[in-house]
Scaffold this active site. Structure first.
Site, PDB file in Angstrom:
ATOM      1  CD  GLU A  30     -87.591 -15.052 -53.927  1.00  0.00           C
ATOM      2  OE1 GLU A  30     -88.437 -15.889 -53.587  1.00  0.00           O
ATOM      3  OE2 GLU A  30     -87.608 -14.492 -55.070  1.00  0.00           O
TER       4      GLU A  30
ATOM      5  N   GLY B 153     -90.572 -13.342 -49.365  1.00  0.00           N
ATOM      6  CA  GLY B 153     -92.022 -13.144 -49.207  1.00  0.00           C
ATOM      7  C   GLY B 153     -92.839 -13.396 -50.457  1.00  0.00           C
TER       8      GLY B 153
ATOM      9  CE  LYS C 191    -106.244  -7.780 -50.195  1.00  0.00           C
ATOM     10  NZ  LYS C 191    -105.929  -8.841 -51.174  1.00  0.00           N
TER      11      LYS C 191
ATOM     12  N   GLY D  76    -111.359  -8.726 -66.843  1.00  0.00           N
ATOM     13  CA  GLY D  76    -111.443  -9.804 -65.861  1.00  0.00           C
ATOM     14  C   GLY D  76    -112.119  -9.326 -64.585  1.00  0.00           C
TER      15      GLY D  76
ATOM     16  CB  ILE E 188    -106.499  -9.254 -59.498  1.00  0.00           C
ATOM     17  CG1 ILE E 188    -105.652 -10.253 -58.713  1.00  0.00           C
ATOM     18  CG2 ILE E 188    -105.669  -8.034 -59.918  1.00  0.00           C
ATOM     19  CD1 ILE E 188    -104.394 -10.714 -59.413  1.00  0.00           C
ATOM     20  N   GLY E 189    -109.190  -7.909 -60.330  1.00  0.00           N
ATOM     21  CA  GLY E 189    -109.860  -6.828 -61.050  1.00  0.00           C
ATOM     22  C   GLY E 189    -110.782  -6.029 -60.139  1.00  0.00           C
TER      23      GLY E 189
ATOM     24  CG  LEU F 174    -106.834 -18.770 -52.457  1.00  0.00           C
ATOM     25  CD1 LEU F 174    -108.003 -19.403 -51.716  1.00  0.00           C
ATOM     26  CD2 LEU F 174    -107.087 -17.282 -52.688  1.00  0.00           C
TER      27      LEU F 174
ATOM     28  CG  HIS G  80    -126.362  -7.537 -29.127  1.00  0.00           C
ATOM     29  ND1 HIS G  80    -126.887  -7.435 -30.394  1.00  0.00           N
ATOM     30  CD2 HIS G  80    -126.805  -6.446 -28.434  1.00  0.00           C
ATOM     31  CE1 HIS G  80    -127.631  -6.338 -30.468  1.00  0.00           C
ATOM     32  NE2 HIS G  80    -127.592  -5.723 -29.293  1.00  0.00           N
TER      33      HIS G  80
HETATM   34  P1  FAD Z   1     -95.264 -16.920 -54.621  1.00  0.00           P
HETATM   35  O1  FAD Z   1     -95.770 -16.068 -53.545  1.00  0.00           O
HETATM   36  O2  FAD Z   1     -95.542 -16.526 -56.027  1.00  0.00           O
HETATM   37  O3  FAD Z   1     -93.692 -17.024 -54.404  1.00  0.00           O
HETATM   38  C1  FAD Z   1     -92.851 -17.681 -55.286  1.00  0.00           C
HETATM   39  C2  FAD Z   1     -91.445 -17.165 -55.100  1.00  0.00           C
HETATM   40  O4  FAD Z   1     -90.554 -18.024 -55.780  1.00  0.00           O
HETATM   41  C3  FAD Z   1     -91.220 -15.776 -55.681  1.00  0.00           C
HETATM   42  O5  FAD Z   1     -90.634 -14.936 -54.732  1.00  0.00           O
HETATM   43  C4  FAD Z   1     -90.268 -16.015 -56.844  1.00  0.00           C
HETATM   44  O6  FAD Z   1     -89.355 -14.955 -57.071  1.00  0.00           O
HETATM   45  C5  FAD Z   1     -89.524 -17.254 -56.369  1.00  0.00           C
HETATM   46  N1  FAD Z   1     -88.930 -18.053 -57.443  1.00  0.00           N
HETATM   47  C6  FAD Z   1     -89.534 -18.509 -58.565  1.00  0.00           C
HETATM   48  N2  FAD Z   1     -88.692 -19.291 -59.283  1.00  0.00           N
HETATM   49  C7  FAD Z   1     -87.517 -19.311 -58.586  1.00  0.00           C
HETATM   50  C8  FAD Z   1     -86.283 -19.949 -58.787  1.00  0.00           C
HETATM   51  N3  FAD Z   1     -86.071 -20.770 -59.828  1.00  0.00           N
HETATM   52  N4  FAD Z   1     -85.301 -19.734 -57.890  1.00  0.00           N
HETATM   53  C9  FAD Z   1     -85.488 -18.936 -56.813  1.00  0.00           C
HETATM   54  N5  FAD Z   1     -86.653 -18.333 -56.560  1.00  0.00           N
HETATM   55  C10 FAD Z   1     -87.663 -18.522 -57.429  1.00  0.00           C
HETATM   56  N6  FAD Z   1    -103.918 -14.656 -51.908  1.00  0.00           N
HETATM   57  C11 FAD Z   1    -104.608 -14.670 -50.751  1.00  0.00           C
HETATM   58  O7  FAD Z   1    -104.754 -15.730 -50.140  1.00  0.00           O
HETATM   59  N7  FAD Z   1    -105.133 -13.519 -50.230  1.00  0.00           N
HETATM   60  C12 FAD Z   1    -105.022 -12.334 -50.854  1.00  0.00           C
HETATM   61  O8  FAD Z   1    -105.511 -11.322 -50.355  1.00  0.00           O
HETATM   62  C13 FAD Z   1    -104.323 -12.287 -52.077  1.00  0.00           C
HETATM   63  N8  FAD Z   1    -104.176 -11.119 -52.737  1.00  0.00           N
HETATM   64  C14 FAD Z   1    -103.465 -11.095 -53.901  1.00  0.00           C
HETATM   65  C15 FAD Z   1    -103.355  -9.884 -54.568  1.00  0.00           C
HETATM   66  C16 FAD Z   1    -102.650  -9.818 -55.755  1.00  0.00           C
HETATM   67  C17 FAD Z   1    -102.540  -8.495 -56.474  1.00  0.00           C
HETATM   68  C18 FAD Z   1    -102.020 -10.986 -56.262  1.00  0.00           C
HETATM   69  C19 FAD Z   1    -101.212 -10.915 -57.523  1.00  0.00           C
HETATM   70  C20 FAD Z   1    -102.130 -12.191 -55.607  1.00  0.00           C
HETATM   71  C21 FAD Z   1    -102.867 -12.264 -54.421  1.00  0.00           C
HETATM   72  N9  FAD Z   1    -103.047 -13.460 -53.733  1.00  0.00           N
HETATM   73  C22 FAD Z   1    -103.763 -13.492 -52.580  1.00  0.00           C
HETATM   74  C23 FAD Z   1    -102.467 -14.718 -54.226  1.00  0.00           C
HETATM   75  C24 FAD Z   1    -101.170 -15.039 -53.465  1.00  0.00           C
HETATM   76  O9  FAD Z   1    -100.271 -13.973 -53.623  1.00  0.00           O
HETATM   77  C25 FAD Z   1    -100.557 -16.332 -53.978  1.00  0.00           C
HETATM   78  O10 FAD Z   1    -101.510 -17.362 -53.944  1.00  0.00           O
HETATM   79  C26 FAD Z   1     -99.360 -16.732 -53.128  1.00  0.00           C
HETATM   80  O11 FAD Z   1     -98.378 -15.737 -53.140  1.00  0.00           O
HETATM   81  C27 FAD Z   1     -98.754 -18.044 -53.623  1.00  0.00           C
HETATM   82  O12 FAD Z   1     -97.675 -18.371 -52.828  1.00  0.00           O
HETATM   83  P2  FAD Z   1     -96.474 -19.281 -53.345  1.00  0.00           P
HETATM   84  O13 FAD Z   1     -95.576 -19.447 -52.189  1.00  0.00           O
HETATM   85  O14 FAD Z   1     -97.000 -20.469 -54.033  1.00  0.00           O
HETATM   86  O15 FAD Z   1     -95.757 -18.428 -54.499  1.00  0.00           O
HETATM   87  P1  NAD Z   2    -109.419 -14.733 -61.300  1.00  0.00           P
HETATM   88  O1  NAD Z   2    -109.382 -16.107 -61.805  1.00  0.00           O
HETATM   89  O2  NAD Z   2    -109.952 -14.449 -59.951  1.00  0.00           O
HETATM   90  O3  NAD Z   2    -110.290 -13.817 -62.273  1.00  0.00           O
HETATM   91  C1  NAD Z   2    -110.031 -13.738 -63.631  1.00  0.00           C
HETATM   92  C2  NAD Z   2    -111.329 -13.348 -64.311  1.00  0.00           C
HETATM   93  O4  NAD Z   2    -111.031 -13.043 -65.641  1.00  0.00           O
HETATM   94  C3  NAD Z   2    -112.348 -14.487 -64.315  1.00  0.00           C
HETATM   95  O5  NAD Z   2    -113.567 -14.018 -63.818  1.00  0.00           O
HETATM   96  C4  NAD Z   2    -112.424 -14.886 -65.772  1.00  0.00           C
HETATM   97  O6  NAD Z   2    -113.701 -15.334 -66.165  1.00  0.00           O
HETATM   98  C5  NAD Z   2    -112.055 -13.567 -66.457  1.00  0.00           C
HETATM   99  N1  NAD Z   2    -111.515 -13.726 -67.795  1.00  0.00           N
HETATM  100  C6  NAD Z   2    -110.664 -14.675 -68.263  1.00  0.00           C
HETATM  101  N2  NAD Z   2    -110.420 -14.475 -69.569  1.00  0.00           N
HETATM  102  C7  NAD Z   2    -111.103 -13.364 -69.931  1.00  0.00           C
HETATM  103  C8  NAD Z   2    -111.268 -12.646 -71.150  1.00  0.00           C
HETATM  104  N3  NAD Z   2    -110.658 -13.053 -72.255  1.00  0.00           N
HETATM  105  N4  NAD Z   2    -112.051 -11.548 -71.162  1.00  0.00           N
HETATM  106  C9  NAD Z   2    -112.693 -11.143 -70.036  1.00  0.00           C
HETATM  107  N5  NAD Z   2    -112.586 -11.790 -68.866  1.00  0.00           N
HETATM  108  C10 NAD Z   2    -111.801 -12.879 -68.803  1.00  0.00           C
HETATM  109  O7  NAD Z   2    -107.935 -14.174 -61.495  1.00  0.00           O
HETATM  110  P2  NAD Z   2    -107.257 -12.825 -61.014  1.00  0.00           P
HETATM  111  O8  NAD Z   2    -108.271 -11.870 -60.513  1.00  0.00           O
HETATM  112  O9  NAD Z   2    -106.346 -12.417 -62.107  1.00  0.00           O
HETATM  113  O10 NAD Z   2    -106.398 -13.338 -59.802  1.00  0.00           O
HETATM  114  C11 NAD Z   2    -105.384 -14.339 -59.995  1.00  0.00           C
HETATM  115  C12 NAD Z   2    -105.246 -15.232 -58.805  1.00  0.00           C
HETATM  116  O11 NAD Z   2    -104.759 -14.503 -57.689  1.00  0.00           O
HETATM  117  C13 NAD Z   2    -106.561 -15.842 -58.423  1.00  0.00           C
HETATM  118  O12 NAD Z   2    -106.453 -17.244 -58.564  1.00  0.00           O
HETATM  119  C14 NAD Z   2    -106.779 -15.480 -57.005  1.00  0.00           C
HETATM  120  O13 NAD Z   2    -107.074 -16.618 -56.242  1.00  0.00           O
HETATM  121  C15 NAD Z   2    -105.471 -14.860 -56.536  1.00  0.00           C
HETATM  122  N6  NAD Z   2    -105.851 -13.645 -55.782  1.00  0.00           N
HETATM  123  C16 NAD Z   2    -106.499 -13.821 -54.608  1.00  0.00           C
HETATM  124  C17 NAD Z   2    -106.925 -12.721 -53.905  1.00  0.00           C
HETATM  125  C18 NAD Z   2    -107.657 -12.924 -52.624  1.00  0.00           C
HETATM  126  O14 NAD Z   2    -107.604 -14.016 -52.083  1.00  0.00           O
HETATM  127  N7  NAD Z   2    -108.346 -11.921 -52.107  1.00  0.00           N
HETATM  128  C19 NAD Z   2    -106.703 -11.444 -54.386  1.00  0.00           C
HETATM  129  C20 NAD Z   2    -106.053 -11.316 -55.595  1.00  0.00           C
HETATM  130  C21 NAD Z   2    -105.627 -12.432 -56.272  1.00  0.00           C
END
Ligand code: FAD
Ligand code: NAD
Length: 466
Positions: free
Chosen positions: A33, A39, A51, A180, A184-185, A319, A444
């Site tokens: 990492e 994480g 969250k 967006g 996230i938005g 996800l 219920h």
């Molecule tokens: P990541 O979690 O992105 O982990 C990748 C790791 O690899 C990172 O720590 C990075 O530093 C490391 N890394 C990269 N390149 C290298 C390298 N060359 N050498 C060593 N280490 C490296 N998903 C949900 O299901 N539920 C949610 O509620 C949710 N909420 C989110 C809220 C936000 C604000 C964001 C941004 C995302 C959210 N997601 C959510 C999406 C979720 O975080 C990702 O889908 C998930 O983290 C992906 O897991 P991953 O293991 O593929 O990669």
């Molecule tokens: P998203 O794909 O959910 O939403 C991006 C939005 O931006 C879309 O509705 C898209 O139509 C819009 N968009 C794209 N280009 C645009 C433009 N030029 N002008 C206006 N709107 C535009 O992506 P996100 O909200 O950035 O989240 C990124 C990823 O992180 C998602 O794939 C999501 O699965 C993951 N995530 C998951 C959770 C969760 O599971 N609760 C929470 C946060 C993030």
């Protein structure tokens, strides 16, 4: 040189779960990492901190808006202490990432801190405080994703920000412009709306959360508008400019007219892109697609046969739980097992309040595929449980095959939908019919009674409480 059965690059939910499963299966495993904490995105700057802030801001909103109607009087003003709220979020993150260190230790997984870079298909150089080479028979790439941007936006990470900065702001924006209207938005928009910001969401498509069932978009739109969100759909953003502390966003609406939005912060949440910087994938014969994803086959094997890739860096939903399933899948594949993932049954959740949750096909997808289906819906407001907690918004909708009654999709918006969707996943995993679910006893009073009632409605339009 240390030698391993499996090296995992990246410690997000994909990577750390893959490492644990490899170790459970008796393989000598290491995880690499580049950041100081394990994480990945999810635990550090994604799922968990977002969250934590959603929960804190929800408590605040309840205290301001709802305590009084519950008969709870709080003398004096109720105020937000943002610094404390952000500090609590950070302590939740710290505890959670600390838990991953514990799990690595417990499973005897070697942890290297540094950037993992392929020398060839079986050797990785790790560049951290020192440079180390290791040998790995198999490698799992789990390098995740980073926020996307629009080509004309200069993300200064001060007032024009991504989710990472939005999770640690030092002040509550007066007017947060969100580009967006996806997950996230809306989640982070709701955090700041509850804390008192004016929030404007600009979405390119004709509805928010455009990939989910249209009924969910409509209901969430209604609820957010009630909470005084400004929502501009079918708007194409074309410029974002900062003048001092003011952010000016220009977008073209459906009619092609230019609309100007002014705020003091702008959150760019237009999706995320796979991250492969520094990996030197070429040296191992690992192909990256035009979309920047690592190319994988049905076994999540890359173009190098001893190297696999999982999570956000490959195709599919971004996800955490999808990444975790893929981590287990690849570990078991390397161990010679024949695992399976049903991608249709990976639920999607938006943690706004009401929560939005979905699994299986949407109505739009069924129509497009020409599948004959029937739909049964039940409104949350008809439940005693909803009236008790005053969570009246939302509904559960079940889509079932018209002939066989098999459940094809479940879409819900309402209190605790994020937890309730698990019932739908179990039912669909076992290929339940709507009638099967309608004949199961649901405690219920609970919100889950809406699932039973929607199943009754889908079976033969005979909800009991409507
Ligand atoms: P990541 O979690 O992105 O982990 C990748 C790791 O690899 C990172 O720590 C990075 O530093 C490391 N890394 C990269 N390149 C290298 C390298 N060359 N050498 C060593 N280490 C490296 N998903 C949900 O299901 N539920 C949610 O509620 C949710 N909420 C989110 C809220 C936000 C604000 C964001 C941004 C995302 C959210 N997601 C959510 C999406 C979720 O975080 C990702 O889908 C998930 O983290 C992906 O897991 P991953 O293991 O593929 O990669
Ligand atoms: P998203 O794909 O959910 O939403 C991006 C939005 O931006 C879309 O509705 C898209 O139509 C819009 N968009 C794209 N280009 C645009 C433009 N030029 N002008 C206006 N709107 C535009 O992506 P996100 O909200 O950035 O989240 C990124 C990823 O992180 C998602 O794939 C999501 O699965 C993951 N995530 C998951 C959770 C969760 O599971 N609760 C929470 C946060 C993030």
């Amino acid at each position: 040189m240390n030698s391993y059965d499996v090296a995992v690059i990246g410690s997000g939910p994909g990577g750390y779960v893959a490492a644990i499963r490899c170790a459970q299966l008796g393989m000598k495993t290491t995880i690499i990492e580049k950041y100081a904490t394990l994480g990945g995105t999810c635990l550090n700057v994604g799922c968990i901190p977002s969250k934590a802030l959603l929960d804190s801001s929800h408590h605040y909103e309840d205290a301001v808006k709802h305590f009084e109607e519950h008969g709870i009087d709080i003398p004096g003003d109720i105020k937000v202490n943002l610094e404390k709220m952000i500090a609590r979020k950070q302590s939740v993150v710290d505890q959670t990432v600390g838990g991953i260190d514990f799990l690595m230790n417990k499973n005897k997984i070697d942890v290297y801190r540094g950037v993992g870079s392929f020398k060839d298909a079986t050797h990785i150089t790790i560049t951290g405080e020192e440079t180390i080479d290791i040998e790995a028979k198999n490698t799992i790439i789990a390098t995740g994703s980073k926020p996307s941007n629009l080509p004309f936006i200069n993300l200064d990470k001060d007032r024009i920000i991504t989710s990472t900065e939005a999770l640690k702001l030092k002040e509550i924006p007066k007017h947060l412009i969100v580009i967006g209207g996806g997950v996230i938005g809306l989640e982070l928009g709701q955090v700041y709306r509850r804390l008192g910001s004016e929030v404007t969401v600009i979405e390119y498509m004709d509805r928010i959360i455009p990939t989910m069932d249209a009924g969910l978009s409509k209901e969430l739109n209604k609820v957010l508008k009630k909470a005084k969100f400004n929502i501009a759909v079918s708007h194409k953003v074309k410029s974002v400019e900062r003048k001092g502390d003011e952010i000016i966003v220009k977008a073209d609406n459906k009619k092609g007219e230019e609309i100007e939005f002014k705020g003091d912060y702008c959150l760019v949440s237009v999706g995320r892109k796979p991250y492969t910087d520094g990996l030197n994938a070429d040296a191992a014969g690992v192909k990256i697609t035009d979309r920047g994803q690592i190319e994988v086959n049905d076994h999540l094997q890359t173009t190098a046969k001893n190297i696999y890739a999982i999570g956000d860096v490959v195709k599919g939903a971004m996800l955490a739980h999808k990444a975790e399933e893929e981590g287990v899948f690849v570990a078991e594949t390397i161990a010679g097992q024949k695992p399976h993932i049903d991608y249709n049954l990976i639920p999607g959740v938006v943690y706004t309040w009401p929560e939005v949750a979905s699994v299986g096909k949407t109505e739009e997808q069924l129509k497009e595929a020409g599948v004959e289906y029937k739909a049964g819906s039940f409104p949350m407001r008809a439940l005693g449980r909803s009236r008790a907690s005053m969570d009246l918004d939302g509904f559960v909708k079940i889509l079932a095959d018209k002939k066989t009654d098999e459940i094809l999709g479940v879409h819900m918006i309402g209190a605790r939908a994020a937890d309730m969707i698990a019932e739908a996943v179990v039912a669909m995993e076992f290929r339940a019919s709507a009638e099967d679910v309608s004949r199961m006893s649901h405690a219920h009073p609970t919100f889950t009674e809406a699932i039973k009632e929607a199943a009754l409605a889908a079976t033969d339009d005979r909800s009991l409480h409507m």
